[in-house]
Design an enzyme around this catalytic site. Structure first.
Site: not given
Length: 384
Positions: A73, A139
């Site tokens: 991500d 994250e």
């Protein structure tokens, strides 16, 4: 031949802004399955949060077991028109790969995958132990449906890790200057000071919390929390906002509040840190000021991987490729290493972090090639 540059380009071209996956994990799944990995796609949920897709892949069934961790991500790119090239174009121009995630941290993941695939090709398709990948899509946000749950899921399968390399962009100026071997903990809170609302022309009928909160901010900020430790800088309490929610200049507010964050070292736990700050607040308040702290939940505890055989082999691999002996550092913010440290020793080493989260995030192709060689050097030494 599959290399880090081609994998990086494929990953960057997936617009995986948290919490979207946008096909990024699929790129890795296809590569790892083709190399003989057992691949699992696991989705975790939590009320009030987005579902997050994660990937765990492993090859080998014996020790030692090294895992490469990371996240696909990325943070939002901002205004696409501000980029030299499209933020998800994933193009190489004059020896530089451009795009959101090139540094943080799709490039690092690509290098670890390329290094592992090269290692397996040179060793009959099987490691002298086990290699795995722990990849999350959670994250850059609140980190509740990613690594922390994936680690638990793996442990419940009866699997254990011996060591981990997290490919976060650890280097400050040039590739090879820094390995992260620990991180400070993070604890946030809000200081509330209660007064009595009233008219400014009649201050004797009110109690103004603004001067009081100012005194408490100074009192809590001025006295050091500690003086550092063997591997960490001093802990730091930083106030980040002050507010009374007052839109009128002729009204004394009834309450003032101030937000703060503490980055703390291994002299403290969350519990002892809170107790220390509460004690200092009580002392500063005396018998007159009415104040309290509301602490926020934190999953960011301090950790450190002490120097030893694992850090030594990483340093050796880095020196061989870059000619630099990296600093073993505990500076910076938080990362998913704080979760991994509860399961095995973990180090962070990836690309140079100068353009991460910026417009025109980019990395030299030469750094991708060198990082792949470094990861390969780590594998060679680890399974020697």
């Amino acid at each position: 031949m599959i290399d880090a540059v081609s994998i990086s380009r494929d990953l960057v071209r997936c617009p995986s802004v948290t919490p979207a996956d946008a096909g990024a994990l699929g790129v890795l799944e296809d590569l790892l399955k083709a190399a003989g990995f057992e691949v699992h796609r696991v989705t975790f949920s939590e009320p009030g949060t987005a579902d997050i897709d994660n990937l765990y892949a492993r090859i080998g069934d014996r020790t030692p077991h090294i895992t490469f961790a990371g996240h696909t991500d990325v943070v939002p790119p901002g205004d696409p028109e501000s980029w030299t090239v499209g933020p998800f174009a994933g193009v190489v121009i004059d020896g530089t790969l451009w795009g959101r995630g090139a540094v943080d941290m799709k490039g690092g993941i690509a290098c670890s995958v390329a290094a592992v695939l090269q290692y397996l090709a040179d060793h009959g398709g099987k490691p002298n132990g086990s290699i795995s990948f722990l990849i999350t899509g959670d994250e850059e946000d609140i980190s509740v449906n990613g690594t922390v749950k994936l680690l638990k899921w793996v442990a419940e399968r009866g699997e254990k890790f011996d060591h981990c390399v997290l490919g976060e962009p650890s280097n400050v100026e040039v590739l090879g200057d820094t390995i992260k071997v620990g991180r400070r903990g993070s604890q946030s809170g809000t200081l509330f000071v209660d007064g009595v609302q009233g008219h400014v022309a009649y201050p004797h009928r009110a109690s103004n919390p603004v001067p009081d909160i100012s005194r408490l901010i100074v009192a809590l900020s001025d006295e050091p929390l500690d003086h550092g430790s063997a591997q960490f800088q001093a802990s730091n309490l930083e106030f980040t906002s002050v507010d009374v929610g007052n839109t009128a200049s002729n009204v004394i507010a009834g309450q003032a509040r101030a937000k703060f964050n503490i980055r703390f070292n291994d002299n403290h736990t969350q519990e002892t840190l809170r107790a220390l700050v509460e004690e200092r607040l009580e002392k500063a308040c005396g018998n007159r000021i009415r104040a309290r702290i509301v602490w926020e939940y934190s999953n960011s505890n301090v950790f450190v991987t002490k120097p030893g055989a694992f850090t030594d082999l990483a340093v050796s691999a880095i020196e061989e490729v870059t000619g630099r002996k990296p600093e073993l550092s505990t500076s910076g913010g938080t990362s998913d290493a704080r979760f991994i440290s509860s399961y095995c020793p973990v180090i962070e080493f990836g690309l140079v972090g100068q353009t991460m989260h910026q417009i025109d995030e980019r990395t030299p192709v030469s750094d991708l090639e060198k990082l792949t060689k470094i990861y390969r050097g780590v594998l060679d030494r680890y399974f020697a």
